[in-house]
Design a protein around this motif. Structure first.
Motif, PDB file in Angstrom:
ATOM      1  N   TYR A   1       0.828  -1.202   0.000  1.00  0.00           N
ATOM      2  CA  TYR A   1       0.000   0.000   0.000  1.00  0.00           C
ATOM      3  C   TYR A   1       0.865   1.257   0.000  1.00  0.00           C
ATOM      4  CZ  TYR A   1      -4.607  -2.176   0.702  1.00  0.00           C
ATOM      5  OH  TYR A   1      -5.788  -2.859   0.529  1.00  0.00           O
ATOM      6  N   ALA A   2       1.965   1.224   0.734  1.00  0.00           N
ATOM      7  CA  ALA A   2       2.859   2.389   0.774  1.00  0.00           C
ATOM      8  C   ALA A   2       3.401   2.689  -0.620  1.00  0.00           C
ATOM      9  CB  ALA A   2       4.005   2.133   1.753  1.00  0.00           C
ATOM     10  N   TRP A   3       3.825   1.662  -1.342  1.00  0.00           N
ATOM     11  CA  TRP A   3       4.355   1.878  -2.692  1.00  0.00           C
ATOM     12  C   TRP A   3       3.255   2.320  -3.653  1.00  0.00           C
ATOM     13  CZ3 TRP A   3       9.206   2.639  -3.639  1.00  0.00           C
ATOM     14  CH2 TRP A   3      10.166   2.090  -2.808  1.00  0.00           C
ATOM     15  N   ASP A   4       2.050   1.810  -3.467  1.00  0.00           N
ATOM     16  CA  ASP A   4       0.927   2.246  -4.311  1.00  0.00           C
ATOM     17  C   ASP A   4       0.646   3.733  -4.089  1.00  0.00           C
ATOM     18  OD1 ASP A   4       0.687  -0.297  -5.313  1.00  0.00           O
ATOM     19  OD2 ASP A   4      -1.017  -0.862  -4.039  1.00  0.00           O
ATOM     20  N   VAL A   5       0.738   4.172  -2.844  1.00  0.00           N
ATOM     21  CA  VAL A   5       0.540   5.598  -2.558  1.00  0.00           C
ATOM     22  C   VAL A   5       1.613   6.429  -3.254  1.00  0.00           C
ATOM     23  CG1 VAL A   5       0.645   7.366  -0.749  1.00  0.00           C
ATOM     24  CG2 VAL A   5      -0.707   5.292  -0.391  1.00  0.00           C
ATOM     25  N   LEU A   6       2.863   5.970  -3.228  1.00  0.00           N
ATOM     26  CA  LEU A   6       3.929   6.703  -3.904  1.00  0.00           C
ATOM     27  C   LEU A   6       3.648   6.816  -5.397  1.00  0.00           C
ATOM     28  CD1 LEU A   6       6.676   8.118  -3.827  1.00  0.00           C
ATOM     29  CD2 LEU A   6       7.747   5.880  -4.178  1.00  0.00           C
ATOM     30  N   ASP A   7       3.161   5.748  -6.001  1.00  0.00           N
ATOM     31  CA  ASP A   7       2.827   5.795  -7.434  1.00  0.00           C
ATOM     32  C   ASP A   7       1.797   6.890  -7.707  1.00  0.00           C
ATOM     33  OD1 ASP A   7       4.546   3.732  -8.046  1.00  0.00           O
ATOM     34  OD2 ASP A   7       3.003   2.174  -7.970  1.00  0.00           O
ATOM     35  N   ILE A   8       0.771   6.966  -6.856  1.00  0.00           N
ATOM     36  CA  ILE A   8      -0.275   7.970  -7.064  1.00  0.00           C
ATOM     37  C   ILE A   8       0.277   9.380  -6.806  1.00  0.00           C
ATOM     38  CG2 ILE A   8      -2.580   8.741  -6.386  1.00  0.00           C
ATOM     39  CD1 ILE A   8      -3.139   5.848  -5.489  1.00  0.00           C
ATOM     40  N   VAL A   9       1.106   9.506  -5.779  1.00  0.00           N
ATOM     41  CA  VAL A   9       1.739  10.806  -5.494  1.00  0.00           C
ATOM     42  C   VAL A   9       2.490  11.306  -6.719  1.00  0.00           C
ATOM     43  CG1 VAL A   9       3.629  11.915  -4.221  1.00  0.00           C
ATOM     44  CG2 VAL A   9       1.906  10.591  -2.991  1.00  0.00           C
ATOM     45  N   ASN A  10       3.284  10.438  -7.317  1.00  0.00           N
ATOM     46  CA  ASN A  10       4.102  10.866  -8.457  1.00  0.00           C
ATOM     47  C   ASN A  10       3.270  11.068  -9.724  1.00  0.00           C
ATOM     48  OD1 ASN A  10       6.553  11.135  -7.143  1.00  0.00           O
ATOM     49  ND2 ASN A  10       7.071   8.972  -7.375  1.00  0.00           N
ATOM     50  N   GLN A  11       2.155  10.382  -9.832  1.00  0.00           N
ATOM     51  CA  GLN A  11       1.236  10.670 -10.938  1.00  0.00           C
ATOM     52  C   GLN A  11       0.663  12.079 -10.791  1.00  0.00           C
ATOM     53  OE1 GLN A  11      -1.743   7.543 -10.953  1.00  0.00           O
ATOM     54  NE2 GLN A  11      -0.179   5.937 -11.124  1.00  0.00           N
ATOM     55  N   GLU A  12       0.281  12.437  -9.576  1.00  0.00           N
ATOM     56  CA  GLU A  12      -0.248  13.780  -9.317  1.00  0.00           C
ATOM     57  C   GLU A  12       0.826  14.833  -9.565  1.00  0.00           C
ATOM     58  OE1 GLU A  12      -3.245  14.589  -8.825  1.00  0.00           O
ATOM     59  OE2 GLU A  12      -4.267  12.791  -8.107  1.00  0.00           O
ATOM     60  N   ARG A  13       2.059  14.564  -9.151  1.00  0.00           N
ATOM     61  CA  ARG A  13       3.146  15.527  -9.355  1.00  0.00           C
ATOM     62  C   ARG A  13       3.453  15.685 -10.842  1.00  0.00           C
ATOM     63  NH1 ARG A  13       6.134  17.068  -4.904  1.00  0.00           N
ATOM     64  NH2 ARG A  13       8.036  17.338  -6.157  1.00  0.00           N
TER      65      ARG A  13
END
Length: 421
Positions: A95-107
């Motif tokens: 889940y932590a890595w999935d959140v990072l993926d979404i964070v970087n998509q938003e960025r």
């Protein structure tokens, strides 16, 4: 000329440096500790270096910190139900890595560079996610600020935290954060380059799922990659000047284990090596060579608890403490030819002497006498540079630039090629 053998070796060494990647040596370096090549050796951490560089901590009160205390409804998925039924508490790293993926998509959608997962900040995030399971606040259970949870051995010039509880999926928590101005500003801040993320499930906590994002900026993040391998990716050179070399090992460390480093230097393009720093936990080094020249630098890294697993990387350092500049260019004045010159950083009381010698590469490869021109040792009445105009025929050449002190001792030299075709 007496200098032929010496300069020929120098020429060959420089040619090799241009053609051979120093990383070829990185996995075979072996040497005993030896400080004959360098002085003022100091191992340093990023925290120490950035503090000495005069950077100041960001005023933490100026960083927007918002807590999401949404009590959205809980809908257990199959795997979540199994965990809840077993009554187990633990971290969900997927889940932590999935959140990072979404964070970087938003960025990326907002034209920002991606964040990398930092070992220290992931440890901070894990700690904070556990803490908010009992005390949902940016104030820690002991009453201190959340910023006291940041790593003590690394300097972060910007810090931010997002926390949330109750959201059961990465998509759910990211949707909540992106809809909140304070959280969104942290996620889309240009002042961060790394992050730690944690999802901690505790069936006995008020909300079950506890999330923490901990942001930071540091010049040398200790990067974790998902399913990555332990490897050295390079040496980040902070300074390579006439005063000193400062560099930091860059290592991908997926497990986040404590690392140790050792440093080596070669002044003959890898034929011999000197160990200038034995194994220690500081990821950086600062030193000054004892003599001008071209150096190859290698760092090794190993896991503290797995000393036989060693990775390494290398770089080069051209150290010339007295030669400030050199020039080789077509001369457009009367008679044409080539303008060549050498300049020193200083020339105390006009005491320095300069010399330039030119080698004909065509003659050199034929085994014939190749040193075809020399200025001899020349002082200058003013300034700190020697200039001459030389008339070459068509061909390929190397110029050896030299500087001598007031006693006639050679204190710096560098070779540089040019072509007149």
């Amino acid at each position: 000329m007496k200098i032929k053998s010496h300069v020929s070796k120098l020429l060959v060494a420089i040619l090799l440096i241009a053609l051979i990647n120093p990383f070829n040596y990185a996995k075979t370096v072996s040497a005993k500790e030896d400080d004959s090549l360098v002085s003022s050796v100091e191992t340093i951490s990023v925290n120490e270096f950035e503090s000495l560089s005069g950077e100041e901590n960001v005023d933490e009160t100026s960083v927007v910190l918002q807590a999401s205390d949404s009590e959205d409804c809980i809908e257990e998925s199959v795997e979540d139900a199994a965990i809840a039924e077993a009554g187990l508490a633990g971290f969900n790293y997927d889940y932590a890595w999935d959140v990072l993926d979404i964070v970087n998509q938003e960025r990326a959608a907002n034209g920002l560079e991606p964040l990398v997962m930092d070992v220290g900040l992931m440890n901070t995030a894990n700690l904070r996610a556990q803490e908010i399971a009992s005390t949902f606040s940016h104030t820690r259970p002991d009453g201190s600020s959340c910023f006291t949870a940041w790593p003590k051995n690394k300097y972060y010039s910007a810090k931010g935290e997002n926390i949330a509880a109750g959201q059961r999926t990465p998509e759910w928590v990211m949707d909540a954060w992106m809809k909140s101005q304070g959280h969104r500003e942290n996620i889309l801040s240009e002042y961060y380059n790394c992050i730690g993320i944690s999802c901690y499930y505790d069936p006995n906590s008020e909300y079950g799922y506890n999330w923490s994002q901990n942001f930071g900026y540091t010049s040398n993040p200790n990067v974790i990659t998902k399913n990555g391998k332990f490897e050295a990716t390079g040496i980040k050179v902070e300074e390579a000047s006439k005063n000193r070399f400062v560099g930091f090992a860059q290592v991908t460390n997926p497990t986040g284990e404590d690392l140790e480093y050792s440093w080596y230097i070669s002044g003959d393009n890898g034929s011999t090596w000197s160990c200038i720093s034995e194994w220690n936990p500081a990821e950086g080094i600062s030193f000054v060579p004892n003599k001008f020249g071209e150096y190859t630098i290698v760092v090794k890294a190993r896991k503290k608890n797995s000393p036989n697993e060693i990775v390494s990387a290398g770089t080069t350092y051209s150290y010339h403490p007295y030669i400030y500049g050199k020039c080789q260019m077509p001369y457009t004045g009367q008679g044409g030819g080539w303008l060549i010159g050498v300049e020193s950083y200083e020339n105390p009381n006009q005491s320095y002497q300069y010399e330039m010698l030119i080698l004909d590469c065509n003659l050199y490869v034929q085994g014939k006498p190749a040193w075809i021109y020399t200025t001899g040792k020349c002082g200058v009445a003013s300034g700190k540079a020697l200039w001459v105009v030389w008339q070459p025929v068509y061909g390929y050449y190397w110029t050896l630039f030299r500087v001598y002190d007031k006693n006639g001792n050679l204190i710096d030299e560098i070779c540089y090629g040019f072509e007149n075709i």
